[in-house]
Design a protein around this motif. Sequence first.
Motif, PDB file in Angstrom:
ATOM      1  N   THR A 146      -5.643   1.011  21.376  1.00  0.00           N
ATOM      2  CA  THR A 146      -4.620   1.130  20.720  1.00  0.00           C
ATOM      3  C   THR A 146      -5.347   2.535  19.754  1.00  0.00           C
ATOM      4  OG1 THR A 146      -3.606  -0.948  21.361  1.00  0.00           O
ATOM      5  CG2 THR A 146      -2.639   0.599  18.882  1.00  0.00           C
ATOM      6  N   PHE A 147      -4.745   3.867  19.592  1.00  0.00           N
ATOM      7  CA  PHE A 147      -5.119   4.138  18.723  1.00  0.00           C
ATOM      8  C   PHE A 147      -3.899   5.052  17.791  1.00  0.00           C
ATOM      9  CE2 PHE A 147      -7.602   4.908  22.472  1.00  0.00           C
ATOM     10  CZ  PHE A 147      -9.335   5.381  21.636  1.00  0.00           C
ATOM     11  N   LYS A 148      -4.441   5.324  16.274  1.00  0.00           N
ATOM     12  CA  LYS A 148      -3.592   5.868  15.698  1.00  0.00           C
ATOM     13  C   LYS A 148      -3.668   7.413  15.184  1.00  0.00           C
ATOM     14  CE  LYS A 148      -1.754   5.035  10.314  1.00  0.00           C
ATOM     15  NZ  LYS A 148      -2.687   5.235   9.318  1.00  0.00           N
ATOM     16  N   ILE A 149      -3.146   7.909  15.444  1.00  0.00           N
ATOM     17  CA  ILE A 149      -3.245   9.607  15.470  1.00  0.00           C
ATOM     18  C   ILE A 149      -2.361  10.503  14.162  1.00  0.00           C
ATOM     19  CG2 ILE A 149      -4.037  10.092  17.794  1.00  0.00           C
ATOM     20  CD1 ILE A 149      -1.630  11.581  18.630  1.00  0.00           C
ATOM     21  N   THR A 150      -3.474  10.703  13.406  1.00  0.00           N
ATOM     22  CA  THR A 150      -2.057  11.754  12.207  1.00  0.00           C
ATOM     23  C   THR A 150      -1.618  13.170  13.128  1.00  0.00           C
ATOM     24  OG1 THR A 150      -2.931   9.790  10.724  1.00  0.00           O
ATOM     25  CG2 THR A 150      -2.020  12.424  10.293  1.00  0.00           C
ATOM     26  N   VAL A 197       0.466   8.214  30.013  1.00  0.00           N
ATOM     27  CA  VAL A 197       0.314   7.753  28.169  1.00  0.00           C
ATOM     28  C   VAL A 197       1.620   7.780  27.348  1.00  0.00           C
ATOM     29  CG1 VAL A 197      -0.723   6.798  26.318  1.00  0.00           C
ATOM     30  CG2 VAL A 197      -2.092   7.864  28.588  1.00  0.00           C
ATOM     31  N   ALA A 198       2.126   6.901  27.103  1.00  0.00           N
ATOM     32  CA  ALA A 198       3.030   7.321  26.461  1.00  0.00           C
ATOM     33  C   ALA A 198       3.230   6.861  24.651  1.00  0.00           C
ATOM     34  CB  ALA A 198       4.578   5.825  26.458  1.00  0.00           C
ATOM     35  N   VAL A 199       3.715   8.475  23.850  1.00  0.00           N
ATOM     36  CA  VAL A 199       3.398   8.808  22.802  1.00  0.00           C
ATOM     37  C   VAL A 199       4.694   8.292  21.897  1.00  0.00           C
ATOM     38  CG1 VAL A 199       2.439  10.393  21.152  1.00  0.00           C
ATOM     39  CG2 VAL A 199       1.510   9.962  22.731  1.00  0.00           C
ATOM     40  N   THR A 200       4.179   7.241  20.624  1.00  0.00           N
ATOM     41  CA  THR A 200       5.215   7.034  19.513  1.00  0.00           C
ATOM     42  C   THR A 200       5.043   7.620  18.483  1.00  0.00           C
ATOM     43  OG1 THR A 200       4.775   4.786  21.031  1.00  0.00           O
ATOM     44  CG2 THR A 200       6.475   5.014  18.725  1.00  0.00           C
ATOM     45  N   GLY A 201       6.152   8.822  18.475  1.00  0.00           N
ATOM     46  CA  GLY A 201       6.218   9.286  17.048  1.00  0.00           C
ATOM     47  C   GLY A 201       6.853   7.770  15.611  1.00  0.00           C
ATOM     48  N   SER A 202       6.533   8.644  14.593  1.00  0.00           N
ATOM     49  CA  SER A 202       6.441   7.709  13.424  1.00  0.00           C
ATOM     50  C   SER A 202       8.395   7.520  13.134  1.00  0.00           C
ATOM     51  CB  SER A 202       5.811   7.736  11.973  1.00  0.00           C
ATOM     52  OG  SER A 202       6.764   8.730  11.768  1.00  0.00           O
ATOM     53  N   GLY A 203       8.774   9.362  13.772  1.00  0.00           N
ATOM     54  CA  GLY A 203      10.472   9.068  13.921  1.00  0.00           C
ATOM     55  C   GLY A 203      10.339  10.549  14.013  1.00  0.00           C
ATOM     56  N   SER A 257       1.402   6.801  17.458  1.00  0.00           N
ATOM     57  CA  SER A 257       0.516   5.541  18.495  1.00  0.00           C
ATOM     58  C   SER A 257       0.862   5.419  19.766  1.00  0.00           C
ATOM     59  CB  SER A 257       0.950   4.161  17.764  1.00  0.00           C
ATOM     60  OG  SER A 257       2.268   3.372  18.241  1.00  0.00           O
ATOM     61  N   PHE A 258      -0.532   5.199  20.432  1.00  0.00           N
ATOM     62  CA  PHE A 258      -0.127   5.278  21.871  1.00  0.00           C
ATOM     63  C   PHE A 258      -1.404   3.841  22.006  1.00  0.00           C
ATOM     64  CE2 PHE A 258      -2.582   8.988  20.799  1.00  0.00           C
ATOM     65  CZ  PHE A 258      -4.165   8.533  21.246  1.00  0.00           C
ATOM     66  N   HIS A 269       1.818  -0.204  15.425  1.00  0.00           N
ATOM     67  CA  HIS A 269       3.460   0.730  16.210  1.00  0.00           C
ATOM     68  C   HIS A 269       4.244   1.735  15.042  1.00  0.00           C
ATOM     69  CE1 HIS A 269       7.472   1.094  17.841  1.00  0.00           C
ATOM     70  NE2 HIS A 269       6.988   0.857  19.266  1.00  0.00           N
ATOM     71  N   ALA A 270       3.869   2.540  15.020  1.00  0.00           N
ATOM     72  CA  ALA A 270       4.313   3.710  14.186  1.00  0.00           C
ATOM     73  C   ALA A 270       5.085   3.705  13.855  1.00  0.00           C
ATOM     74  CB  ALA A 270       3.515   5.418  15.035  1.00  0.00           C
ATOM     75  N   ILE A 271       6.198   3.234  14.648  1.00  0.00           N
ATOM     76  CA  ILE A 271       7.450   3.349  14.109  1.00  0.00           C
ATOM     77  C   ILE A 271       8.383   1.512  13.628  1.00  0.00           C
ATOM     78  CG2 ILE A 271       9.827   2.834  14.608  1.00  0.00           C
ATOM     79  CD1 ILE A 271       9.679   4.147  16.824  1.00  0.00           C
ATOM     80  N   ALA A 272       7.561  -0.049  13.439  1.00  0.00           N
ATOM     81  CA  ALA A 272       7.657  -0.595  13.101  1.00  0.00           C
ATOM     82  C   ALA A 272       7.062  -0.774  12.479  1.00  0.00           C
ATOM     83  CB  ALA A 272       7.739  -1.893  14.397  1.00  0.00           C
ATOM     84  N   ASP A 273       5.609  -0.276  12.206  1.00  0.00           N
ATOM     85  CA  ASP A 273       4.794  -0.994  11.141  1.00  0.00           C
ATOM     86  C   ASP A 273       4.805   0.460   9.738  1.00  0.00           C
ATOM     87  OD1 ASP A 273       4.105  -2.261  12.409  1.00  0.00           O
ATOM     88  OD2 ASP A 273       1.945  -1.845  13.098  1.00  0.00           O
TER      89      ASP A 273
END
Lengths: 255, 255
Positions: free
Chosen positions: A3-7, A43-49, A63-64, A101-105
């Motif tokens: 699991t990766f977190k990207i900025t 790969v599904a990328v989830t944005g914070s919003g 995150s993805f 999880h970029a949204i939930a966290d």
Amino acid sequence: MRTFKITVAYDGVDFAGWQIQPRRTTIQGMLERALVKLTGQRVAVTGSGRTDSGVHALAQVASFRTPNWRATAADLANAMNVHLPPTIVVLECVDAPDDFHAIADAVGKRYRYQLQIGGTRSVFDYRYCWQIHGDIHLDAIAAACESFVGQHDFSSFQGSRSPRKTTVRTVRACDLLRESTSLHHGERIVIEIEADGFLYNMVRNIVGTLIEVGKGKHDPSWIADVLAARDRDAAGPTAPPQGLFLQRVDYRPFA
Amino acid sequence: MRTFKITVAYDGVDFAGWQIQPRRTTIQGMLERALVKLTGQRVAVTGSGRTDSGVHALAQVASFRTPNWRATAADLANAMNVHLPPTIVVLECVDAPDDFHAIADAVGKRYRYQLQIGGTRSVFDYRYCWQIHGDIHLDAIAAACESFVGQHDFSSFQGSRSPRKTTVRTVRACDLLRESTSLHHGERIVIEIEADGFLYNMVRNIVGTLIEVGKGKHDPSWIADVLAARDRDAAGPTAPPQGLFLQRVDYRPFA
């Protein structure tokens, strides 16, 4: 599976917003396209919003998950940047816990809205600020900003798209900043708003409402009335997208 | 018949350069389109010089003549701005002597070329600077800049399009400036060059050659050799257009 977190930073001018849409160029779409090339799989990328078309980001977080990357997370950032257009850049990529999880966290966000008051229009800044003509009372805007701070029901500032179950949010800061500008270009002001979360179009609706106060159409005390009304029609208009920057998304440190 | 002198700023990103071309959007074309609407006649606008596609102007100067404007010159600037896109603005319009001519009467020009050295690419600046990767020796560039100052034959720095009868020009200043930058974005440097006149692509060819020195491919003393060669092939490559800004055009004061 990792699991990766990207900025990610992006200039929103050329994009139809964050979210993937058919036959439109979007930031999420460009990120996923880069990841298909690098991992050989979707790969599904989830944005914070989501951000709307024309809205920029200084540090969006996404995150993805993929099993198909063996090098370091920093190498993945560099590799993604090779496959991204010059208007999108991965600033950082780190390994994250499996359940990140970029949204939930997300525990908070900060937005920045740039305005130019008076002066000759700047040909270089028009994609990055809202130009306001006529006199603006900055002291009135500063006073009105204070009314937003704290826990409130922001129904009056929620756009009609994407309504949320609860409309109560805690605004931690709502600040008016004045920045120096060059010859010809009037005064540059910035409104920065930090909260535990935002409703759809909430920042742009707050800014549009603050400018009504700045123009003298209402006193700063009007903001409390607008909040109490819990009615979008009670607030001012929606500020245009090009002045808005997602400045930061906050998370708790990984254990 | 009145003669006007206008000072114009533009963001070159969206335009196929200054000069009118069929089926292309150009700055000269947009200015003439605005003047047709305001005067009811075709008005030929003469710029102090052409700028290429992607090149910007902080203060380009142009002249034109029309009998069909009865209000003040300042009113004409405001009226033109109503009919221009947000990426072109008339900063000033003044009445000029009958024989004023933006090309013939120019006594000097100053250009500014913006570069970013190292760092993560900036998504907001990529239309306005040349991003250089790898180590750059700024002291070597500063030393090489000095070799351009004075009267020289600049044949080695003339692009093949639009050759001029005489290739001798007097460079009054060639300065390396360092500007502060934000996090992630490496070092911003600016090369400013002022001369009595410029050959086609002269600034971009000088900058491309200076970067060869900065990369350590040649010593600063190489510049004198390149000037003496009077051969375009002796110099470095042409720097890309997006870093270039026409900063100023100088004229003698009207009598």
